[in-house]
Design a protein around this motif. Structure first.
Motif, PDB file in Angstrom:
ATOM      1  N   GLU A  12     108.065  29.243  77.803  1.00 46.71           N
ATOM      2  CA  GLU A  12     108.225  28.551  76.527  1.00 46.71           C
ATOM      3  C   GLU A  12     107.113  28.901  75.551  1.00 46.71           C
ATOM      4  O   GLU A  12     107.346  28.987  74.339  1.00 46.71           O
ATOM      5  N   GLN A  13     105.908  29.111  76.051  1.00 42.72           N
ATOM      6  CA  GLN A  13     104.779  29.389  75.187  1.00 42.72           C
ATOM      7  C   GLN A  13     104.660  30.856  74.789  1.00 42.72           C
ATOM      8  O   GLN A  13     103.883  31.206  73.907  1.00 42.72           O
ATOM      9  N   ASN A  14     105.432  31.705  75.415  1.00 39.32           N
ATOM     10  CA  ASN A  14     105.338  33.134  75.140  1.00 39.32           C
ATOM     11  C   ASN A  14     106.709  33.720  74.801  1.00 39.32           C
ATOM     12  O   ASN A  14     107.149  33.662  73.669  1.00 39.32           O
ATOM     13  N   ASN A  15     107.382  34.223  75.822  1.00 37.14           N
ATOM     14  CA  ASN A  15     108.663  34.895  75.611  1.00 37.14           C
ATOM     15  C   ASN A  15     109.546  34.634  76.822  1.00 37.14           C
ATOM     16  O   ASN A  15     109.116  34.833  77.962  1.00 37.14           O
ATOM     17  N   ASN A  16     110.755  34.200  76.571  1.00 38.28           N
ATOM     18  CA  ASN A  16     111.666  33.899  77.679  1.00 38.28           C
ATOM     19  C   ASN A  16     112.021  35.121  78.509  1.00 38.28           C
ATOM     20  O   ASN A  16     112.571  34.992  79.602  1.00 38.28           O
ATOM     21  N   ARG A  17     111.728  36.302  78.000  1.00 36.35           N
ATOM     22  CA  ARG A  17     112.036  37.539  78.726  1.00 36.35           C
ATOM     23  C   ARG A  17     110.816  38.118  79.425  1.00 36.35           C
ATOM     24  O   ARG A  17     110.813  39.281  79.820  1.00 36.35           O
ATOM     25  N   MET A  18     109.787  37.309  79.556  1.00 36.66           N
ATOM     26  CA  MET A  18     108.574  37.769  80.239  1.00 36.66           C
ATOM     27  C   MET A  18     108.874  38.138  81.687  1.00 36.66           C
ATOM     28  O   MET A  18     109.688  37.499  82.355  1.00 36.66           O
ATOM     29  N   THR A  19     108.197  39.139  82.177  1.00 33.75           N
ATOM     30  CA  THR A  19     108.333  39.523  83.574  1.00 33.75           C
ATOM     31  C   THR A  19     107.505  38.585  84.450  1.00 33.75           C
ATOM     32  O   THR A  19     106.657  37.830  83.951  1.00 33.75           O
ATOM     33  N   GLU A  20     107.747  38.645  85.737  1.00 34.05           N
ATOM     34  CA  GLU A  20     106.985  37.818  86.669  1.00 34.05           C
ATOM     35  C   GLU A  20     105.501  38.140  86.601  1.00 34.05           C
ATOM     36  O   GLU A  20     104.648  37.253  86.692  1.00 34.05           O
ATOM     37  N   GLU A  21     105.190  39.432  86.423  1.00 30.54           N
ATOM     38  CA  GLU A  21     103.782  39.832  86.332  1.00 30.54           C
ATOM     39  C   GLU A  21     103.124  39.259  85.088  1.00 30.54           C
ATOM     40  O   GLU A  21     101.977  38.802  85.125  1.00 30.54           O
ATOM     41  N   ALA A  22     103.865  39.254  83.973  1.00 34.36           N
ATOM     42  CA  ALA A  22     103.309  38.709  82.735  1.00 34.36           C
ATOM     43  C   ALA A  22     103.114  37.200  82.836  1.00 34.36           C
ATOM     44  O   ALA A  22     102.128  36.656  82.338  1.00 34.36           O
ATOM     45  N   VAL A  23     104.066  36.532  83.483  1.00 27.50           N
ATOM     46  CA  VAL A  23     103.937  35.092  83.695  1.00 27.50           C
ATOM     47  C   VAL A  23     102.710  34.778  84.526  1.00 27.50           C
ATOM     48  O   VAL A  23     101.908  33.889  84.199  1.00 27.50           O
ATOM     49  N   GLU A  24     102.555  35.515  85.613  1.00 22.27           N
ATOM     50  CA  GLU A  24     101.406  35.298  86.496  1.00 22.27           C
ATOM     51  C   GLU A  24     100.101  35.568  85.771  1.00 22.27           C
ATOM     52  O   GLU A  24      99.109  34.842  85.934  1.00 22.27           O
ATOM     53  N   SER A  25     100.091  36.614  84.945  1.00 21.13           N
ATOM     54  CA  SER A  25      98.881  36.946  84.200  1.00 21.13           C
ATOM     55  C   SER A  25      98.534  35.843  83.205  1.00 21.13           C
ATOM     56  O   SER A  25      97.357  35.474  83.052  1.00 21.13           O
ATOM     57  N   TRP A  26      99.535  35.262  82.540  1.00 20.97           N
ATOM     58  CA  TRP A  26      99.272  34.200  81.568  1.00 20.97           C
ATOM     59  C   TRP A  26      98.769  32.940  82.264  1.00 20.97           C
ATOM     60  O   TRP A  26      97.826  32.292  81.778  1.00 20.97           O
ATOM     61  N   LEU A  27      99.376  32.577  83.389  1.00 18.13           N
ATOM     62  CA  LEU A  27      98.934  31.391  84.126  1.00 18.13           C
ATOM     63  C   LEU A  27      97.507  31.561  84.633  1.00 18.13           C
ATOM     64  O   LEU A  27      96.710  30.609  84.616  1.00 18.13           O
TER      65      LEU A  27
END
Length: 311
Positions: A39-54
């Motif tokens: 929700e805070q970035n992009n709904n099409r984020m990859t799992e790696e991008a999600v993990e990096s943001w968290l």
């Protein structure tokens, strides 16, 4: 009494820590964190991008460490930032709590006196026509939940009669947009307090000291006002104080129903939008209000009832 209050305060702090940690753990479950990242970035984020943001935002630190930081910041007034409203949580919650506090004040002003009058009148002469009539009214009131009476009042006053239009979008408070939420919440709570008052009054009227007063020739009015009333109101006092936690849950339904943008409306918005900091702050406020009202209830009950003070 001082030792009693200190012991209760210690229990309150321990309870608050336990409850807030449970809420903190639940809102920080993995699905919620991933949803927040998307929700805070992009709904099409990859799992790696999600993990990096968290990882960047600190959500991968140990849960106990993160909770200690959060509760420490909360103790200093720093509740974090709201992702839903894009501003500090304190700036969001402060006016909303004020709106709900105003609503709860007028609900209590409307509900408590009417409930006590109904309960006392019903309990003075148990089994009379007055008792049966008022008991039916109290039971019907208690059996009607807020979302039912709220819809009925909206249809009756706003749709059919064209008055009391509901809450304005600007958030202003006046009689027209304030009466329906107050009526909806007050009617439900009135029946419960009235029934407890009626039961307490009926029990007191059969007590030995009331019989003694009757044998001494005191009038019925004197029996009620001088001897029965104070003792009959001891039990309802606890029930009245416990209405504050109920009001916190009741406002969630009523404020959303009437678009009244107070604490309950904010809580729903935080849950719907996965606003973790705001949701945690709302839970903290709820826990504090519940524990404080219970403490006041216990102190008041001990003050009114000499047998509790002796024990």
């Amino acid at each position: 009494m001082l030792l009693f209050i200190l012991r209760r305060l210690g229990v309150m702090v321990a309870t608050m820590v336990c409850l807030t940690f449970v809420v903190f753990y639940l809102v920080n479950l993995e699905p919620n964190l991933k949803k927040l990242a998307l929700e805070q970035n992009n709904n099409r984020m990859t799992e790696e991008a999600v993990e990096s943001w968290l990882l960047k935002e600190g959500y991968r630190k140990p849960i106990l460490e993160r909770y200690a930081v959060w509760i420490g910041n909360a103790a200093t007034g720093d509740f974090g930032n709201s992702t839903r409203f894009r501003k500090p949580v304190a700036e969001v919650l402060a006016p909303r709590i004020g709106y709900t506090g105003t609503l709860m004040f007028w609900v209590m002003i409307t509900m408590v006196p009417s409930a006590l009058v109904i309960g006392v009148l019903a309990g003075m002469r148990e089994g009379s026509k007055t008792d049966r009539s008022l008991s039916v009214v109290a039971i019907a009131s208690t059996a009607t939940p807020e979302y039912v009476s709220g819809i009925l009042f909206t249809v009756l006053f706003a749709s059919w009669l064209g008055v009391l239009k509901g809450v304005s979008k600007a958030g202003g408070i006046d009689f027209n947009n304030f009466a329906l939420p107050v009526m909806t919440m007050a009617i439900y709570g009135t029946g419960y307090i009235a029934r407890m008052t009626r039961a307490s009054m009926a029990e007191v009227m059969t007590a030995q000291y009331i019989r003694t007063a009757r044998l001494k020739g005191l009038s019925f009015r004197a029996q009620v006002l001088r001897h029965a009333l104070r003792n009959a109101l001891i039990a309802p006092f606890t029930v009245i104080m416990l209405q504050f936690p109920w009001l916190l849950t009741g406002v969630v339904i009523v404020e959303k129903l009437f678009n009244y943008k107070g604490f309950g409306w904010t809580l729903v918005e935080a849950a719907d939008n996965n606003d973790i900091d705001l949701l945690l702050s709302c839970s903290l406020v709820s826990v504090v209000v519940v524990l404080l009202t219970q403490l006041i209830s216990d102190i008041g009950y001990a003050y009114l009832n000499p047998r509790i003070r002796v024990n």
